[in-house]
Design an enzyme around this catalytic site. Sequence first.
Site, PDB file in Angstrom:
ATOM      1  N   HIS A   1       0.808  -1.226   0.000  1.00  0.00           N
ATOM      2  CA  HIS A   1       0.000   0.000   0.000  1.00  0.00           C
ATOM      3  C   HIS A   1       0.840   1.275   0.000  1.00  0.00           C
ATOM      4  CE1 HIS A   1       1.017  -0.453   4.240  1.00  0.00           C
ATOM      5  NE2 HIS A   1       0.857   0.850   4.342  1.00  0.00           N
TER       6      HIS A   1
HETATM    7  C1  UD1 Z   1      -1.368   5.097   6.688  1.00  0.00           C
HETATM    8  C2  UD1 Z   1       0.023   5.474   7.228  1.00  0.00           C
HETATM    9  C3  UD1 Z   1       1.010   4.360   6.897  1.00  0.00           C
HETATM   10  C4  UD1 Z   1       0.502   3.010   7.347  1.00  0.00           C
HETATM   11  C5  UD1 Z   1      -0.877   2.765   6.782  1.00  0.00           C
HETATM   12  C6  UD1 Z   1      -1.439   1.455   7.244  1.00  0.00           C
HETATM   13  C7  UD1 Z   1       0.528   7.877   7.213  1.00  0.00           C
HETATM   14  C8  UD1 Z   1       1.340   8.924   6.544  1.00  0.00           C
HETATM   15  N1  UD1 Z   1       0.524   6.686   6.606  1.00  0.00           N
HETATM   16  O1  UD1 Z   1      -1.257   5.056   5.282  1.00  0.00           O
HETATM   17  O2  UD1 Z   1       2.227   4.626   7.539  1.00  0.00           O
HETATM   18  O3  UD1 Z   1       1.384   2.005   6.906  1.00  0.00           O
HETATM   19  O4  UD1 Z   1      -1.731   3.845   7.209  1.00  0.00           O
HETATM   20  O5  UD1 Z   1      -2.643   1.162   6.660  1.00  0.00           O
HETATM   21  O6  UD1 Z   1      -0.038   8.126   8.241  1.00  0.00           O
HETATM   22  N2  UD1 Z   1      -8.767   5.027   3.203  1.00  0.00           N
HETATM   23  C9  UD1 Z   1      -9.977   4.369   3.251  1.00  0.00           C
HETATM   24  N3  UD1 Z   1     -10.460   4.031   4.477  1.00  0.00           N
HETATM   25  C10 UD1 Z   1      -9.808   4.320   5.638  1.00  0.00           C
HETATM   26  C11 UD1 Z   1      -8.571   5.010   5.572  1.00  0.00           C
HETATM   27  C12 UD1 Z   1      -8.068   5.338   4.339  1.00  0.00           C
HETATM   28  O7  UD1 Z   1     -10.590   4.080   2.248  1.00  0.00           O
HETATM   29  O8  UD1 Z   1     -10.304   3.954   6.712  1.00  0.00           O
HETATM   30  C13 UD1 Z   1      -8.219   5.382   1.880  1.00  0.00           C
HETATM   31  C14 UD1 Z   1      -8.548   6.791   1.486  1.00  0.00           C
HETATM   32  O9  UD1 Z   1      -8.749   6.829   0.130  1.00  0.00           O
HETATM   33  C15 UD1 Z   1      -7.272   7.554   1.842  1.00  0.00           C
HETATM   34  C16 UD1 Z   1      -6.199   6.497   1.559  1.00  0.00           C
HETATM   35  O10 UD1 Z   1      -6.812   5.252   1.930  1.00  0.00           O
HETATM   36  O11 UD1 Z   1      -7.125   8.707   1.095  1.00  0.00           O
HETATM   37  C17 UD1 Z   1      -4.944   6.714   2.356  1.00  0.00           C
HETATM   38  O12 UD1 Z   1      -5.217   6.755   3.763  1.00  0.00           O
HETATM   39  P1  UD1 Z   1      -4.194   7.466   4.757  1.00  0.00           P
HETATM   40  O13 UD1 Z   1      -4.610   7.261   6.155  1.00  0.00           O
HETATM   41  O14 UD1 Z   1      -3.951   8.859   4.290  1.00  0.00           O
HETATM   42  O15 UD1 Z   1      -2.843   6.708   4.495  1.00  0.00           O
HETATM   43  P2  UD1 Z   1      -2.555   5.153   4.363  1.00  0.00           P
HETATM   44  O16 UD1 Z   1      -2.106   4.902   2.972  1.00  0.00           O
HETATM   45  O17 UD1 Z   1      -3.650   4.310   4.908  1.00  0.00           O
END
Ligand code: UD1
Length: 366
Positions: free
Chosen positions: A208
Site C-alpha cells: 500500500h
Molecule cells: C497510513 C500510514 C502508513 C501506514 C498505513 C497502514 C501515514 C502517513 N501513513 O497510510 O504509515 O502504513 O496507514 O494502513 O499516516 N482510506 C480508506 N479508508 C480508511 C482510511 C483510508 O478508504 O479507513 C483510503 C482513502 O482513500 C485515503 C487512503 O486510503 O485517502 C490513504 O489513507 P491514509 O490514512 O492517508 O494513508 P494510508 O495509505 O492508509
Amino acid sequence: MPKKLDLVVGARPNFMKAAPLVAELKKHPGIFEPRLIHSGQHYDKKLSQLFFEELKMPQPDIYLGVGSASHAVQTARIMTELEDIWMKEPPDLVIVFGDVNSTMAAAIVAAKLCIEIAHVEAGLRSFDNTMPEEINRVVTDRISDILFISEPSGMTNLEAEGVPENKLVFVGNIMIDSLINHLEAARKSDILDRLEIKSGEYIAMTMHRPANVDNADILSHLLEVFNRIGKQCPIIFPCHPRTKKNLETFALTDKIDPAALRLIEPLGYLDFLRLQSEAKLVLTDSGGIQEETTYLNIPCITMRENTERPVTVDVGSNIITGVDPAKILEAAEKSLSGETKSGQVPEKWDGKTAYRIVDYLSEYFG
Ligand code: UD1
C-alpha cells in the site's frame, strides 16, 4: 491524584501498539488515568473498529473523526481538534505510537502546549525523506521527552542525533506483545478454510506504500511480476483501500491473473496473523509485517529500497529487495525453491514491553 495520560491513535498499525499499553495501564487505577483518543485517520470498519474488537481495546474516549485528506489537511484537522481538547483539559503526558500522521500531529500540539510527550517506537530511521512516515518519525522524536525504543538501531540513531541519553529507554517491541497475546486466538481463525487454501501452500502479500501503488507504470510492472510468482505459488493479497482505488483509477484490474494473484478485502488482526504465520513466504512493503514475520520466523521479502527496522534483516527473516520487479522475482523464486532465510527473535521482543513502559512511567512520575 492519578496521572492523566492521553494515548493518541489514528491508523491501523497504531492499534496493536496501543492495546497492550492500555491494558497494562488499567491495572494501576490509582496511579494512572489513561484516556484513548482516536483521530479517525482510519475509519473503515476493517481498518479500525474490527481491530478494537479483536484486540479487546476499550472504545476510544474521544473520537475526532478527521477522515481522509491530503497530508497537510489531515494533519491540520487532527491538530486543531486536539488543541481544543488539550487547551481545556491538558493531560500530564501524551503518548503517541509509530509514524503515522496522527502521531506527528499529536506530538506537535502537545509540544506547543508544553505537555510532555512519550513516543513509543522511537528512533527508527529509513533515512528516506520521500517517505511521509520518515518525516513523522523525525519530527515526533525531536520534540518528545521520553523515547521508548524497540530495537538497537533506534538507540544508535537517536544518540547520533544528539538526543540526551536520559530520554532514551530501550523497552522492546510493543507490537510483539499484541502478537504473543493473540497468537493462540489467531490459530483458531478459519481464514484458511474460508479461502480454501492449505497451510504452507500460499504466499501472503500486502502492498500500500505510495511509492509502489501511486504510479501506474510501477504498479503495472509489479502486477506482471506477481502474476509470474503466483503461478508458482498462489498469492493471497488483502488489498488496502489506497491500492484498490489506484488499481481501478489506472484501469489495471484486468491485468491481474486471478488464479495467481487473489485480491481479497483487508483482513482483521486475527485472520491476518493466521494467514502470515502459515504462509510459505510473505511479500510486503509494510513496516510492521517485517517485524511480525521476524518474530514468527517466516521468510519475508520487503519490496522497498530501505527499512527503518534493520534488526529484521540483521537478526530476523527479512530480505530487502528494492522495488525492481526483476529483483523481487529472483528473491521470491529463490525462497520458493527452498533457499529461505531463517532468523532469530530480537532482544526484548518478548511480550513484556508494555510492562516495561508502565514500570518506567511509574518511576518517572515518582
Ligand atoms: C497510513 C500510514 C502508513 C501506514 C498505513 C497502514 C501515514 C502517513 N501513513 O497510510 O504509515 O502504513 O496507514 O494502513 O499516516 N482510506 C480508506 N479508508 C480508511 C482510511 C483510508 O478508504 O479507513 C483510503 C482513502 O482513500 C485515503 C487512503 O486510503 O485517502 C490513504 O489513507 P491514509 O490514512 O492517508 O494513508 P494510508 O495509505 O492508509
